[in-house]
Design an enzyme around this catalytic site. Structure first.
Site, PDB file in Angstrom:
ATOM      1  N   HIS A   1     -10.619   2.796   1.500  1.00 56.50           N
ATOM      2  CA  HIS A   1     -10.492   1.885   0.346  1.00 56.50           C
ATOM      3  C   HIS A   1     -11.849   1.252   0.085  1.00 56.50           C
ATOM      4  O   HIS A   1     -12.160   0.184   0.638  1.00 56.50           O
ATOM      5  CB  HIS A   1      -9.427   0.815   0.612  1.00 56.50           C
TER       6      HIS A   1
ATOM      7  N   HIS B   1      -9.336   9.091   4.106  1.00 55.44           N
ATOM      8  CA  HIS B   1      -8.503   7.978   3.612  1.00 55.44           C
ATOM      9  C   HIS B   1      -9.257   6.667   3.768  1.00 55.44           C
ATOM     10  O   HIS B   1      -9.415   6.155   4.884  1.00 55.44           O
ATOM     11  CB  HIS B   1      -7.171   7.911   4.369  1.00 55.44           C
TER      12      HIS B   1
ATOM     13  N   GLU C   1       4.472   3.353   4.642  1.00 57.16           N
ATOM     14  CA  GLU C   1       3.648   2.515   5.538  1.00 57.16           C
ATOM     15  C   GLU C   1       4.442   1.247   5.829  1.00 57.16           C
ATOM     16  O   GLU C   1       4.195   0.168   5.302  1.00 57.16           O
ATOM     17  CB  GLU C   1       2.289   2.178   4.913  1.00 57.16           C
TER      18      GLU C   1
ATOM     19  N   ASP D   1      -9.348   4.252   6.682  1.00 59.26           N
ATOM     20  CA  ASP D   1      -8.569   3.335   5.850  1.00 59.26           C
ATOM     21  C   ASP D   1      -9.366   2.099   5.427  1.00 59.26           C
ATOM     22  O   ASP D   1      -9.511   1.838   4.244  1.00 59.26           O
ATOM     23  CB  ASP D   1      -7.264   2.937   6.561  1.00 59.26           C
TER      24      ASP D   1
ATOM     25  N   HIS E   1       0.187   6.922  -0.358  1.00 55.82           N
ATOM     26  CA  HIS E   1       0.483   5.954   0.706  1.00 55.82           C
ATOM     27  C   HIS E   1       1.997   6.015   0.887  1.00 55.82           C
ATOM     28  O   HIS E   1       2.744   5.492   0.052  1.00 55.82           O
ATOM     29  CB  HIS E   1       0.086   4.545   0.279  1.00 55.82           C
TER      30      HIS E   1
ATOM     31  N   GLN F   1      -1.738   0.106  -6.350  1.00 51.37           N
ATOM     32  CA  GLN F   1      -1.489  -0.682  -5.127  1.00 51.37           C
ATOM     33  C   GLN F   1      -0.188  -1.472  -5.173  1.00 51.37           C
ATOM     34  O   GLN F   1       0.534  -1.557  -4.189  1.00 51.37           O
ATOM     35  CB  GLN F   1      -2.666  -1.640  -4.901  1.00 51.37           C
TER      36      GLN F   1
HETATM   37 FE   FE2 Z   1      -4.657   3.070   2.750  1.00 46.38          FE
END
Ligand code: FE2
Length: 426
Positions: A60, A58, A214, A310, A211, A153
């Site tokens: 970005h 995971h 969160e 992440d 996702h 996103q």
């Molecule tokens: Fe993430």
């Protein structure tokens, strides 16, 4: 028998000592080999830990190494980070994103990370991130297993055009379907986005990695819908819920119903301890919740749980070092996994469990597997977690792609003998 590469005297994560012989990019032997073995290169790894590669399930990569652009995240919250990223995303070019991503991949190689699943934001209709990371996937394919997740996103439905952009990104060759149900306008739209995304994944034969929840809101229960939709479409281990931080705050009675449902679905879970220990709980005073999902509790029911990094140096997180031992160490602290068996498991999560979660099945320290592994300046997995030591050699598909010197301290202490210590457990 002759080999291309032999690593002698290493210690496997289960404590066995073995030499490893590599031929044509595959592991050809895991056994004691003769002293005079014929090999293109012999590495002396006496007493050093040999591990399967680290895997980050995971990440970005479109945002990495952008910290401070356009400015730092003053509140430290997830929501300010998303706003900052929105500003950066609007002006970032594919070339600039690819350059940052490639620099990160170099760093990851040096740290023994040989597979990464990265989310790529598909909110902007230019799809510059997807274009950039597809080029990075191609440029690094000889040594890195890079998977891309089409990630809306700002919400599949909340952001104008995001669903169409997600489908276009998949058409371009992005590997995995992503989503963010807790960021849709309502719980209902979040649930609908999951039904939609799981159907898209099923129809295209792709994994789905969401996702999910969160947030510190204990009523954010999208993981329940994700498990249900994974069951409906038979996605099983092709479905993954990432973050799942609301589970930290959920009512225990509800969780006692939820976890068996997740187990029944066959889906995976990924905790991102470095990020969620810093982002979550920001609205609390004291006691202050620590927003990591329930790791041990899911594992007790057989749910595969991995550690993800992440973020590294981006609007969400100012630190990070491509070090999955750093991630696992934080995770085991927050999850209170300090029994020896739990620490061993925390290490395996960063290697084999993470690999299984993203669908890599031909790695491992066994004959016939791909010759990808890491030699660490530590004697066993717990020592590796404790010291986060040098990756002495990183081998990918049979080739040594990175080497680092041993850590050593030269001691000149009053009343103590002069010595050079390689490891303080020596
Ligand atoms: Fe993430």
């Amino acid at each position: 028998m002759s080999f291309d590469l032999v690593v002698k005297g290493g210690v496997l994560p289960d404590g066995r000592r073995a030499d490893i012989g590599v031929k044509a990019g595959r592991i050809a032997a895991v056994e004691p080999l003769p002293e005079a073995v014929e090999a293109g290169r012999v590495i002396d790894a006496a007493g050093d830990l040999i591990s399967p590669p680290f895997v980050d399930p995971h990440f970005h990569m479109d945002a990495t190494l952008s910290y401070g652009t356009p400015r730092v995240n003053a509140s430290g919250t997830l929501l300010e980070a998303i706003d900052l990223w929105g500003e950066l995303r609007a002006v970032a070019t594919a070339e600039e994103m690819a350059a940052r991503a490639l620099e990160y991949c170099d760093w990851a190689a040096a740290m023994g990370v040989l597979a990464i699943r990265t989310h790529v934001d598909v909110t902007d209709p230019r799809l510059a991130g997807a274009e950039a990371l597809l080029s990075v996937r191609e440029a690094t394919k000889d040594w890195l297993d890079l998977q891309l997740v089409a990630f809306p996103q700002d919400g599949l439905y909340r952001a104008h055009g995001a669903r169409e952009n997600l489908l276009r990104a998949l058409d371009m060759g992005v590997d995995v379907v992503g989503g963010i149900p807790h960021f849709e306008r309502t719980m209902q739209e979040g649930a609908e986005s999951l039904a939609d995304l799981c159907r898209i994944a099923a129809e295209r034969g792709l994994p789905v990695d969401i996702h999910c929840d969160e947030t510190d809101d204990p009523m954010s229960r999208h993981v329940e819908t994700l498990a249900r939709e994974a069951l409906r479409h038979g996605l099983g281990a092709r479905a993954t819920g990432s973050h799942l931080t609301s589970m930290h705050s959920m009512d225990n009675y509800y969780v006692s119903k939820l976890l068996p449902l997740i187990a029944e679905s066959g889906m995976n879970a990924i905790a991102n301890p470095l990020i969620n220990i810093t982002l979550q709980g920001r609205h609390d005073t004291f006691p202050k919740r620590r927003g990591m999902t329930r790791v041990k509790e899911m594992q007790a029911l057989g749910i595969p749980v991995g550690w993800g990094q992440d973020c590294v140096r981006d609007p969400w997180y100012p630190l990070g070092a491509a070090d999955m031992l750093d991630v696992a160490s934080m995770g085991l602290h927050v999850a209170q996994m300090t029994h020896p068996a739990e620490m061993a498991r925390a290490f395996t999560m960063a290697t084999e469990t993470n690999a299984a979660i993203i669908g890599i099945d031909d790695w491992g320290l066994r004959p016939g597997a791909r010759a990808s592994f890491v030699v660490l300046d530590a004697g066993n997995p717990v020592e590796a977690l404790r010291l986060k030591p040098a990756r002495l050699f990183v081998v990918s598909n049979g080739a040594v792609i990175a080497e680092s010197p041993r850590g050593a301290a030269r001691l000149s202490l009053p009343g103590r003998p002069e010595r050079v210590s390689r490891r303080f457990s020596d």
